[in-house]
Enzyme design. Sequence first.
Site, mmCIF file in Angstrom:
data_model
loop_
_atom_site.group_PDB
_atom_site.id
_atom_site.type_symbol
_atom_site.label_atom_id
_atom_site.label_comp_id
_atom_site.label_asym_id
_atom_site.label_seq_id
_atom_site.Cartn_x
_atom_site.Cartn_y
_atom_site.Cartn_z
ATOM 1 N N HIS A 17 143.967 1.615 62.601
ATOM 2 C CA HIS A 17 144.319 0.409 61.854
ATOM 3 C C HIS A 17 144.749 -0.694 62.808
ATOM 4 O O HIS A 17 144.681 -0.524 64.026
ATOM 5 C CB HIS A 17 145.371 0.694 60.779
ATOM 6 C CG HIS A 17 146.663 1.240 61.324
ATOM 7 N ND1 HIS A 17 147.437 0.559 62.221
ATOM 8 C CD2 HIS A 17 147.306 2.419 61.094
ATOM 9 C CE1 HIS A 17 148.509 1.266 62.511
ATOM 10 N NE2 HIS A 17 148.451 2.414 61.865
ATOM 11 N N HIS A 145 158.306 17.917 46.816
ATOM 12 C CA HIS A 145 158.531 19.040 45.898
ATOM 13 C C HIS A 145 159.794 18.898 45.046
ATOM 14 O O HIS A 145 160.112 19.791 44.263
ATOM 15 C CB HIS A 145 158.560 20.347 46.694
ATOM 16 C CG HIS A 145 157.245 20.627 47.377
ATOM 17 N ND1 HIS A 145 156.967 20.157 48.641
ATOM 18 C CD2 HIS A 145 156.127 21.257 46.957
ATOM 19 C CE1 HIS A 145 155.725 20.523 48.972
ATOM 20 N NE2 HIS A 145 155.200 21.177 47.973
ATOM 21 N N LYS A 294 155.345 -4.519 54.972
ATOM 22 C CA LYS A 294 155.009 -3.516 55.958
ATOM 23 C C LYS A 294 153.669 -2.880 55.590
ATOM 24 O O LYS A 294 153.385 -2.630 54.429
ATOM 25 C CB LYS A 294 156.114 -2.454 55.923
ATOM 26 C CG LYS A 294 156.136 -1.570 57.121
ATOM 27 C CD LYS A 294 157.404 -0.741 57.104
ATOM 28 C CE LYS A 294 157.262 0.407 58.095
ATOM 29 N NZ LYS A 294 158.503 1.136 58.262
#
Length: 652
Positions: A17, A145, A294
């Site tokens: 990126h 989880h 961001k």
Amino acid sequence: MTTYITTPIYYVNAQPHLGHAYTTIVADVYSRFCRLCGDDVRFQTGTDEHGDKIAEAAIKEQVSPKEYVDRISALYRESWPQLHIIPDNFIRTTDAVHIETVQRILQQVYDQGDIYFGEYTGLYCKGCERFLTEKELVDGNCPDHQRPPEAITEQNYFFRMSKYQQQLIDHIHAHPDFITPERYKNEVLSFLSEPLEDLCISRPTSRLTWGIALPFDQNFVTYVWFDALINYLTGIGYPEGESFLKYWAVAEHVIAKDILKPHAIYWPTMLLAMGLPLFQRLHVHGYWNVGEIKMSKSIGNVVRPAELVTEYGVDTVRYFLLREMSFGLDASFSSEAIVMRKNSDLANDLGNLFSRSMAMLEKYTDSQVPIPGATEEPDMILQETAVQMLSLYRENMGRFQFHRALQSVWDLISHANKYIVVSEPWVLAKEPAQQKRLHTVLYNLVETLRLLTLVLRPVMPETAQKMAAGLGLDGNDPRISNFSQGAQWGLSSAGTSLQAIESLFPRMDKPEKSGAAQAVTGASAKKNSPKKEKKKVADAEVGVIEFEQFQQIDLRVAEVVHAERIEKSDRLLKLTVKAPDTRTIVAGIAEYYTPEELLGRLVLIVANLKPVELMGVQSQGMVLAAKTKVEGKKRLVLTTVSGVVTAGSKVA
RNA sequence: GGCGAUGUAGCUCAGAUGGUUAGAGCAUACGGCUCAUAUCCGUAGUGUCCGGGGUUCAAUUCCCUGCAUCGCCA
């Protein structure tokens, strides 16, 4: 002089990126700059390919880890040439030579007693099958989880990092440039002011096999950082070989701020343990935000370098990234900003300077570099500006202050444009008596363009090549390819034939408007320029948004998988939703909905809203609700979809 | 909670170990030129240099404190 410059090796759990591209472009520009200065340069990048995240990703794709890493590593390797990045070496941590060397180093450090067997207690999540850091926990729970990890104890090997702490502190104090910019040096020193813990450098093969086996215990593989950092040595042939001796003495690393600790603490202490000299400098840069936000996968605003190159051209991208970011600080990427830089700096200032100078040379000297006559005051000032630029440029490039180096280059460009206006070559051309003067002015312009070609070469190689061609110079001519030979005034040769070339940088339309509505241009062309026309239209339509603006809003269907009240707040509920990634959203609906009735519901969310923290909980989006009144009381009613759709479906 | 950084024009940012009118680019307004890619050049603005206190002949700059934002650490 010799230079060894590295980027980090990139972890192959994601595609390249903008951030990767920036780091690598910086290293490339620096290596080209050093070559321009006549250095013997080695520039290395590569990929980091071990560890549990890679193993997991391979399982997900149902391929072997090796197949997986081969594929992603190739994506990195292939994307660099598109950005005109030319590394001398591309290293992979799965290379046999690398693995062998890592094992040799481990054995050496183990034999000398700096690696010992001990116990480690950490927070282990059975669902993830790995240890979590405190940071990863959300309210004490595993974010994936939704349950607390267990504290379990495991036996592992540790590197005696603490033993080298004081030596490292002393080294940093003795070498002020060891970590730059200074803010990061301070950060490291502040971290080092507390006692260091030893570094756990192994993982039991019961949990992870995708790694380099410890040579002294086959039940363990090496922790990725201990493996990865060593690439800087294996890539130049450590421990043997000429290259190693030559390049290691001058090693410089470029990194982004997120991996400061491994590079500024693990790595030097490892080197000290190995008895090797430390690298020369560590250059730390900031993050690229996208607009104000961001860049992150879950927000879905990741910028791909290849797309930028297609849209704007490779040199524009390279220039923009270096010019826009103050090295060390965060910067903001946007298509508006890059178009603005391209139009004003590249097309208007540089491109137009080149174009107008070349046009006059064609017209007035038949595209021959003329013989200059006596130097007058404006010529002196132009020369001085050029000479000053050369020294500022060199100094700032060497200090990684690319934005300042480029600023000084543009000072010269701007001055050259003024020089043309003051000298008025088109007036001189009309009077035969002024021909000598005209030739002087034109010669000085050629000379300015040559110097610009020289200094822009590391940053914009393609453009520099075009400029050289236009100036009738061979790409290898030392006057534009060697700083010490070329960086002085007056080297252009009279009589050289110039070549007509295409515009260096065509102007681009501004991204927000395509420009159909300007047929109604009025009488005075200047006053009703398209730009102003657009502005007026925009002002008149306040409150109306463009389709493109709407498209920027990422609306999705999300399924509520968990909901709870936020303590101390009457209005806020903390929702965990699937969209399809799992994210936390804080919604001000507690007065109207109970957590229980929300479970399993499909709601509409804005998925790319800037995250905010509410009552200490980060909210990654916004749930849409209708505002209404029932019996005079305000009420919020959640929006939903009328049929059953999968969580994460786009709404448009 | 601890440490640190940052806060300057509408926007992005420079800057001075304390000293006259605090700068650049972009954006805006007006003017000039015609070599040039509707480009270039000139002129014009707006700033409680984050708030408060202190040191000083003098503070936007140094010190203290508060606020905001960000980072690292716990």
